[in-house]
Scaffold this motif. Structure first.
Motif, PDB file in Angstrom:
ATOM      1  N   LEU A 234      42.663   2.675   1.989  1.00 30.92           N
ATOM      2  CA  LEU A 234      44.019   3.170   1.730  1.00 30.92           C
ATOM      3  C   LEU A 234      44.204   3.476   0.252  1.00 30.92           C
ATOM      4  CD1 LEU A 234      46.300   0.907   3.961  1.00 30.92           C
ATOM      5  CD2 LEU A 234      45.708   3.313   4.317  1.00 30.92           C
TER       6      LEU A 234
ATOM      7  N   ILE B  99      52.535   2.970  13.428  1.00 26.70           N
ATOM      8  CA  ILE B  99      51.849   3.605  12.299  1.00 26.70           C
ATOM      9  C   ILE B  99      51.582   5.075  12.596  1.00 26.70           C
ATOM     10  CG2 ILE B  99      49.709   3.624  10.937  1.00 26.70           C
ATOM     11  CD1 ILE B  99      49.614   0.605  11.190  1.00 26.70           C
TER      12      ILE B  99
ATOM     13  N   PHE C 188      50.090   8.862  10.914  1.00 24.32           N
ATOM     14  CA  PHE C 188      49.364   9.572   9.866  1.00 24.32           C
ATOM     15  C   PHE C 188      49.973  10.958   9.726  1.00 24.32           C
ATOM     16  CE2 PHE C 188      46.469   6.409  11.539  1.00 24.32           C
ATOM     17  CZ  PHE C 188      46.026   5.807  10.370  1.00 24.32           C
TER      18      PHE C 188
ATOM     19  N   MET D 290      49.764   7.568   5.260  1.00 26.27           N
ATOM     20  CA  MET D 290      49.986   6.592   6.333  1.00 26.27           C
ATOM     21  C   MET D 290      51.406   6.038   6.191  1.00 26.27           C
ATOM     22  SD  MET D 290      48.465   2.789   7.016  1.00 26.27           S
ATOM     23  CE  MET D 290      46.908   3.042   7.850  1.00 26.27           C
TER      24      MET D 290
ATOM     25  N   MET E  18      41.994   5.758  10.745  1.00 26.34           N
ATOM     26  CA  MET E  18      42.061   6.169   9.340  1.00 26.34           C
ATOM     27  C   MET E  18      40.955   7.186   9.035  1.00 26.34           C
ATOM     28  SD  MET E  18      42.976   2.408   7.738  1.00 26.34           S
ATOM     29  CE  MET E  18      42.543   2.777   6.035  1.00 26.34           C
TER      30      MET E  18
ATOM     31  N   PHE F  24      44.194   7.437   0.627  1.00 24.52           N
ATOM     32  CA  PHE F  24      45.462   7.687   1.309  1.00 24.52           C
ATOM     33  C   PHE F  24      46.662   7.573   0.370  1.00 24.52           C
ATOM     34  CE2 PHE F  24      42.789   6.888   4.908  1.00 24.52           C
ATOM     35  CZ  PHE F  24      43.392   7.507   5.988  1.00 24.52           C
TER      36      PHE F  24
END
Lengths: 169, 169
Positions: free
Chosen positions: A94, A122, A124, A66, A158, A98
């Motif tokens: 996260l 944001i 990904f 991210m 997410m 992530f």
């Protein structure tokens, strides 16, 4: 008496320490608090420093990345940061699933600004190093922007990002 | 009695605070100390996060940039970092006259690795965005490496970097 001897030893030790390590540098404007890599987006997360580093971690650990673009003097960034940093669910996911990177300056990768260089935005990125332009927010004029009311949407995005591209092929 | 009332108010306030901000996220492995941008190379310096950011600062403030490549698990990096961070003169000059960046991952700019990607290595970049390949250390096989005994040489090289290229033209 013993206390006196101890005090002398302590002072002597301090002088020796300063001699051994040198006078520490303090700016004229006073001592500063070192800036952290989190910049307030989650002090418990392990933030990558640069995009190159983040891509390397993402690829080698097979975790989606991210990337948060923000600015210190942008009220929208600040408002969203507050929600982001204080959301237990966002922070936990996260941390566990992530690679995270927050940036105040643009990278040279144009894939991270397909509809402009606004903040906050944001992205990904899949471990295959593909920017997931398909995972966006709810604003058609700023596809990757999030407002404080978009916490739930970000959590859903997410989850989408966690389904890695190569597993879909 | 007053103390009792205060205690109740304090507990009530704490509960309200947790409700308002949510449960803070703490990793299973325990609370972490946030990583700083200095990474031990000088907590009082204002470090740029990325090469793009550092170049921008260098250009707009007309100050030379110092880029330090290092690794956390490299004993040479660690030994030189100790000298570097504890040198009053180096820290003061960097704070007042330089833009600083330390990196653990390579950038995409090949000008920052003309003779390889070893660590520690130090480059100076002019505000005109020219990498000063002419400012090097004393080791012919690793031109931009510095050892703990090279503190004086580094200080001399910093003085060279302060004479900006455009002033020489």
């Amino acid at each position: 008496m013993t206390r006196g001897v101890l005090s002398v030893l302590l002072i002597f030790g301090s002088i020796l320490f300063v001699f051994a390590t040198g006078k520490p540098y303090i700016p004229k404007t006073g001592k500063r608090i070192p800036e952290t890599l989190s910049r307030g987006w989650g002090d418990q997360l392990i933030w990558a420093q640069t995009y190159e580093e983040a891509l390397y971690w993402s690829r080698t650990r097979n975790k989606p990345l991210m990337v948060v673009f923000h600015l210190a003097d942008c009220p929208h960034s600040q408002a969203f940061k507050k929600i982001f940093a204080n959301s237990y669910d966002i922070q936990k996911t996260l941390d566990e699933d992530f690679i995270v990177l927050n940036l105040m300056y643009e990278t040279t990768d144009k894939n991270l600004s397909p509809d402009g260089q606004y903040v906050p935005r944001i992205f990904f990125v899949d471990p295959s190093m593909t920017v997931r332009a398909d995972i966006s927010g709810r604003y058609s004029n700023r596809l990757y922007a999030y407002e404080p009311t978009d916490e739930k949407l970000l959590r859903e995005n997410m989850e989408k990002a966690k389904k890695l591209l190569k597993q879909e092929l």
